[in-house]
Design a protein around this motif. Sequence first.
Motif, PDB file in Angstrom:
ATOM      1  N   UNK A  33       0.832  -1.207   0.000  1.00 55.62           N
ATOM      2  CA  UNK A  33       0.000   0.000   0.000  1.00 55.62           C
ATOM      3  C   UNK A  33       0.869   1.260   0.000  1.00 55.62           C
ATOM      4  N   UNK A  34       1.919   1.252   0.835  1.00 54.03           N
ATOM      5  CA  UNK A  34       2.781   2.431   0.936  1.00 54.03           C
ATOM      6  C   UNK A  34       3.509   2.694  -0.383  1.00 54.03           C
ATOM      7  N   UNK A  80      -7.487   8.068   3.458  1.00 49.39           N
ATOM      8  CA  UNK A  80      -8.351   7.270   4.325  1.00 49.39           C
ATOM      9  C   UNK A  80      -7.597   6.020   4.823  1.00 49.39           C
ATOM     10  N   UNK A  81      -7.013   5.324   3.862  1.00 48.83           N
ATOM     11  CA  UNK A  81      -6.282   4.107   4.234  1.00 48.83           C
ATOM     12  C   UNK A  81      -5.051   4.447   5.080  1.00 48.83           C
ATOM     13  N   UNK A 105      -3.749   4.141  12.687  1.00 49.49           N
ATOM     14  CA  UNK A 105      -4.393   3.609  13.901  1.00 49.49           C
ATOM     15  C   UNK A 105      -3.872   2.207  14.209  1.00 49.49           C
ATOM     16  N   UNK A 106      -3.803   1.372  13.182  1.00 50.82           N
ATOM     17  CA  UNK A 106      -3.332   0.001  13.408  1.00 50.82           C
ATOM     18  C   UNK A 106      -1.910   0.010  13.956  1.00 50.82           C
ATOM     19  N   UNK A 107      -1.033   0.811  13.301  1.00 54.03           N
ATOM     20  CA  UNK A 107       0.373   0.826  13.710  1.00 54.03           C
ATOM     21  C   UNK A 107       0.521   1.384  15.125  1.00 54.03           C
ATOM     22  N   UNK A 108      -0.257   2.425  15.448  1.00 54.72           N
ATOM     23  CA  UNK A 108      -0.150   3.005  16.792  1.00 54.72           C
ATOM     24  C   UNK A 108      -0.577   2.007  17.851  1.00 54.72           C
ATOM     25  N   UNK A 109      -1.667   1.318  17.560  1.00 51.13           N
ATOM     26  CA  UNK A 109      -2.117   0.304  18.507  1.00 51.13           C
ATOM     27  C   UNK A 109      -1.033  -0.743  18.700  1.00 51.13           C
TER      28      UNK A 109
END
Lengths: 490, 209
Positions: free
Chosen positions: A439-440, A457-458, A464-468
């Motif tokens: 994706x990146x 958006x993605x 959020x996923x990475x921070x979690x």
Amino acid sequence: MNNYNSSSFPTSCLEEALEWARTASQKGNLDKAVTRWEVLLKAFPNHPPVLFGAIALYLQRDDIENANRLYQRANEQFPDHQNILFHGAQIAQKLGDISRAEALLETARQNFPDKIETWLQSTNFALTQNLYEQAELYNQQARSLFADHPQPHKQYAEIAMQRSDWQTALIRWESFRKQFPERPAGYLLAAEAAEKAGDKKLARKLKLAREYGEDILAEAEPADDPSFYKRRHRHATFSGLTELIWTKAVFNLRSETQRNYLSYLWWIIEPLLHMVVYFLVFGFLLQRGGEGFITFLLTGLIPYMWFNKAMSSSNNSIIAGQGLMLQVAIPSIVFPLVTLLQATIKQIPVYAVLLGFVWLQGHVPNFHWWALVPIIAVQLLLTVTFGTLLAALVPFVRDVSYLVPTGLTFLMFLSGVFYSYESIPPAWQDVFLMNPLAFLLKCYREVLIDGVWPDFHMLGIWTIIASTGLVISMLAYKKLRYVFPRVVLA
Amino acid sequence: MTQQPIISLRDVGVRYKRAGSIFRKTQYYQALKSINLDIYPGETLGILGRNGAGKSTLLKVISGILKPDSGEIINRGASVSLLALQAGFDPNLSGRDNAVLSGMLQGYSRKEIESKLEEIQDFSELGDFFYEPVRTYSSGMRTRLGFSVSTTISPDVLLIDEVLSVGDKEFRKKAEQVIIQKIQSQQTIILVSHSEQQIIRLCERSIIL
């Protein structure tokens, strides 16, 4: 036939012989001393230093009989010698003839008031009779007459010790040390006094002071530098840790470059070499891509290499840090973070080259390039999350580290470094893009090549996923803080 | 003693995992067993013991590197550091850089350690070698540098593990003197040694493992 007259014998030889015998007495090797003095007595039977030296030795050995025998001889030959009085007093005292001893010393005080021996002996004698006042008096005389001689001062302190007056003794030893710092008695006997007084700490200090100097005895000054004392440990604060990680990473890079001739240039050369290889294979041999392929390749390869380098270096970071971990109490997360930061710093010039190259290829920098900031930020976040998690896992299952290189190669092929996601069947494209790296790379290309906005958006979802993931990773490190040293030790 | 201890160990036990894989049962090695110990401010405590008696493990527990498997350790707000010689030394970096790094690893800020650099250079007697890579040093020079860095450190409780036997004779004397000065100032010190002589000479109190 008695030729061994002292006058006919060279004085220096006689002195040497006396020295030879005296050293044995002084070293406390009394048996050897006896042999030597006996030899001297045979050689120089009528020489006063020899005769009195021998008497002194026998007195030292408490051999009154022999001392007395020689003393009688000396008394006949040198009745006016001062030592007749001193040795006589000692022998009389040993034999229990107190009044004779007293009388002899009295004579000594009258006839030889300028001899130190007179006062030392008088003091000693008074002490053995428990006449402390008297002893102090004689000692005072000795100290005033021979202010520079250590013996009376030593005796001064010893008087106090004999009276069991330890505090006075300590004071007197202190002034003794001041005047004669080289004399061991000032420390050792003072230590004895301190011990008797119940101050073991002082006693130990006194013994150490003999070796390391008087300074040790000075009263303790409070900790020299308040900033180095009584404060929170640096490793417990966020700023402390950040500073440590930054410095360590920068220093590691410095160390790395100092090993090579081309030093910092390698940061650019190495990715360029990679690029040349891929370009030769895919662009030249396989004839893929055609025009613009090299830009396409670079925009994928360089971000991928950042991730690759970061992962492969953080992989073993905790195990590599085991030596340090067991020496200083630092949080284990420092180790992967240092390697990740190191890999990231190295990418900065490479990214600069990439942007310059893209520009040269005709993709003029435009407003959309600002989108690179969030893209790089998300990649950084993902790198840190995966890097720290991987580093935490490896010490427990070391086998994982063998899988990392293979895994990274696999990832390279699955991220579309050499091909566009559009070239795979449309049904699979969504699944393909669920790989964050794929994706990146798509985002990088959209911004740099196509000049459009990426999928914010993605990007948000991945943030959020990475921070979690990062929070979980931090918590894991906190929890495993004391487990890591054990695991690497095992 | 009427003072309150700054660190207390209650029934502390440490065991190490010895072996274990998917095919073998895990075995343990008991390094420390129910250790009870109070450390009072300002004292010099000696720890004696044979090789493998657990001296170093005990220091690791006190310094907070290892957590005991059983029992507890109560630290009433003291900073504790192990005197770590050459902690994190990198042979390719200069003595100066290594001093900064090592000092930071042992708990100082960069500014603090940089303000002490001159002192470190003087004490280590390295002269201009201070700015050369450590890989060019002799082992004695390396030890001197490590010792100089480590002794600038003054935590509330300093743990010393056999380091008084480093370097050449002259430097050893100097090193011992620094330690003695630390003992002399009100720093709390725990000294590990296998030399009974040394412990008796330097310590107020000692325990045998």
